[in-house]
Write an enzyme that holds these catalytic residues in place. Structure first.
Site, PDB file in Angstrom:
ATOM      1  N   ASP A 116       0.841  -1.200   0.000  1.00 50.01           N
ATOM      2  CA  ASP A 116       0.000   0.000   0.000  1.00 50.01           C
ATOM      3  C   ASP A 116       0.871   1.242   0.000  1.00 50.01           C
ATOM      4  OD1 ASP A 116      -2.469  -1.370   0.093  1.00 50.01           O
ATOM      5  OD2 ASP A 116      -2.359  -1.529   2.276  1.00 50.01           O
ATOM      6  N   ASP A 138      -7.263  -1.024  -4.525  1.00 41.39           N
ATOM      7  CA  ASP A 138      -8.374  -0.648  -3.644  1.00 41.39           C
ATOM      8  C   ASP A 138      -9.289   0.367  -4.328  1.00 41.39           C
ATOM      9  OD1 ASP A 138      -7.128  -2.256  -1.724  1.00 41.39           O
ATOM     10  OD2 ASP A 138      -6.113  -0.557  -0.800  1.00 41.39           O
TER      11      ASP A 138
END
Length: 175
Positions: A116, A138
Site C-alpha cells: 500500500d 483498492d
C-alpha cells in the site's frame, strides 16, 4: 467477440496499472525515507505493507484471505461468462473489481502481504481521522462497486440481465 476482447484488455490494463504503480513506487518511496507528500495535508505517498484485509482486518491470515479472494474472483468470472454482453456498465464494474482483487491477490501470493502507498491525509487534516493507507487496486474495487451501484440505481431495467446458461438449456431442449 470484440466486446470480450475489450473486456479482457480492460482487465489486463487495470491489473498492469496496479502492479506497475506498486513496483515503481516502492523503490522511490524507500529512497525518500518511506514518505512523499504530493499535496500537503491532502494526499501523500507512504510505503507500508498490510498483512490483512481492509483496515488491517484478519491480519496474518494470508491463507484464508487468499482462499476468499480466489473464490470471489472465480464467482465474478463465472458471472461474467454466464451473462450476456450487456449491460456494459455492470460488466465494466465487475471487471474493474476483478482487476483490483487480482492485483491484491498477486501481492498476497508473491509477498505474503499487500503493498500500500496512497495516504489520504485530508481525512486527518479535515476530519481528525487517520484513514488507512491503500493502493490503486483498492481504488479499482471502490470504483467498480460505484459503477455497479450507478447501474442498479439509474439504468437497470427488468429483464436487462439474461443468462447464457438459460438460453443454452432452452436450445438443448428444442433438439
Amino acid at each position: 467477440m470484440v466486446a470480450i476482447l475489450l473486456e479482457v484488455g480492460l482487465f489486463a490494463l487495470l491489473l498492469f496499472i496496479d502492479l506497475f504503480s506498486k513496483g515503481m513506487l516502492e523503490p522511490f518511496l524507500n529512497a525518500a525515507g518511506g514518505h512523499y507528500s504530493l499535496i500537503d495535508g491532502i494526499l501523500s505517498f507512504s510505503w507500508v505493507t498490510n498483512p490483512g484485509a481492509s483496515f488491517g482486518v484478519l491480519s496474518g491470515k494470508q491463507g484464508f484471505l487468499i482462499a476468499i479472494s480466489v473464490i470471489v474472483i472465480i464467482a465474478l468470472i463465472v458471472g461474467l461468462v454466464l451473462t450476456d454482453e450487456k449491460p456494459r456498465l455492470l460488466r465494466y464494474g465487475v471487471i474493474t473489481i476483478l482487476a483490483g482483487a487480482m492485483g491484491n491477490l498477486v501481492d498476497r501470493i508473491a509477498f505474503g502481504e499487500v503493498r500500500d502507498f496512497i495516504e489520504y491525509t485530508f481525512f486527518e487534516t479535515w476530519f481528525n481521522y487517520n484513514f488507512p493507507i491503500g493502493n490503486i487496486a483498492d481504488i479499482f474495487c471502490l470504483v467498480g462497486v460505484l459503477m455497479i451501484l450507478v447501474y442498479l440505481l439509474f439504468e437497470y431495467r427488468e429483464g436487462d440481465i439474461s443468462w447464457r446458461h438459460k438460453r443454452l438449456l432452452l436450445w438443448r431442449s428444442k433438439k
